[in-house]
Design a protein around this motif. Structure first.
Motif, PDB file in Angstrom:
ATOM      1  N   VAL A 137      -6.009   4.709  -4.844  1.00 40.56           N
ATOM      2  CA  VAL A 137      -5.048   4.602  -5.943  1.00 40.56           C
ATOM      3  C   VAL A 137      -4.427   5.977  -6.166  1.00 40.56           C
ATOM      4  O   VAL A 137      -4.964   6.990  -5.735  1.00 40.56           O
ATOM      5  CB  VAL A 137      -5.702   4.092  -7.246  1.00 40.56           C
ATOM      6  N   THR A 138      -3.289   6.019  -6.861  1.00 36.64           N
ATOM      7  CA  THR A 138      -2.628   7.292  -7.132  1.00 36.64           C
ATOM      8  C   THR A 138      -3.090   7.874  -8.454  1.00 36.64           C
ATOM      9  O   THR A 138      -3.672   7.177  -9.287  1.00 36.64           O
ATOM     10  CB  THR A 138      -1.097   7.122  -7.155  1.00 36.64           C
ATOM     11  N   TYR A 139      -2.798   9.128  -8.660  1.00 42.39           N
ATOM     12  CA  TYR A 139      -3.237   9.822  -9.861  1.00 42.39           C
ATOM     13  C   TYR A 139      -2.659   9.207 -11.135  1.00 42.39           C
ATOM     14  O   TYR A 139      -3.256   9.314 -12.195  1.00 42.39           O
ATOM     15  CB  TYR A 139      -2.863  11.306  -9.790  1.00 42.39           C
ATOM     16  N   ASN A 140      -1.509   8.561 -11.064  1.00 40.17           N
ATOM     17  CA  ASN A 140      -0.903   8.020 -12.284  1.00 40.17           C
ATOM     18  C   ASN A 140      -1.321   6.576 -12.572  1.00 40.17           C
ATOM     19  O   ASN A 140      -0.802   5.967 -13.483  1.00 40.17           O
ATOM     20  CB  ASN A 140       0.613   8.133 -12.220  1.00 40.17           C
ATOM     21  N   GLN A 141      -2.246   6.050 -11.806  1.00 37.71           N
ATOM     22  CA  GLN A 141      -2.802   4.738 -12.093  1.00 37.71           C
ATOM     23  C   GLN A 141      -4.018   4.926 -12.997  1.00 37.71           C
ATOM     24  O   GLN A 141      -4.670   5.965 -12.945  1.00 37.71           O
ATOM     25  CB  GLN A 141      -3.187   4.018 -10.800  1.00 37.71           C
TER      26      GLN A 141
END
Length: 148
Positions: A137-141
């Motif tokens: 997953v990405t950091y902004n999830q």
């Protein structure tokens, strides 16, 4: 052709179906291999326990589509809208679901082990109801949901 996961090229297609309206069409006895589908209407269709070997979906709207128990382990979805899609029990281990809108999707018992989920809307995800080991997953999830 676009590169697939691990650098392998997508398989060549042997035929193309463009602009068809298959909404409500019974395709249960049909088998499609090496086909490029362009601008088809599958909204509300049910793909029960289907296998999507080496399927690559780029863009499009798969909202309200039923995909319970499907095998998406070798599939790639990118930039696809899958709002309120039924993915109950789907096998997504090692697949790539990049920038997919899963708002309101049914994700009960989905196996996302080692799945690339970067950029996905996972607001419908209930951590205790899915398998997330190794998911990317990405950091902004909302990573706090993934602390199983």
């Amino acid at each position: 052709m676009a590169d697939r996961k691990h650098g392998a090229a997508a398989p060549a297609t042997t035929s193309t179906i463009t602009g068809a309206d298959w909404d409500g069409r019974d395709i249960s006895e049909e088998k499609h291999e090496s086909v490029l589908f362009v601008d088809l209407d599958f909204l509300g269709s049910m793909f029960d326990r289907c296998t999507f070997d080496t399927t690559q979906v780029v863009g499009g709207n798969w909202s309200h589509v039923g995909l319970p128990g499907v095998d998406l382990r070798s599939a790639t979805f990118s930039g696809v809208r899958m709002r309120e899609a039924d993915l109950t029990g789907a096998r997504c281990q090692g697949s790539s679901l990049r920038d997919v809108d899963l708002t309101g999707a049914w994700l009960h018992r989905v196996d996302f082990t080692d799945c690339d989920l970067r950029g996905c809307d996972l607001s419908a995800l209930v951590p205790d109801e899915v398998e997330l080991r190794g998911a990317i997953v990405t950091y902004n999830q909302p990573t706090d949901k993934f602390s199983r």
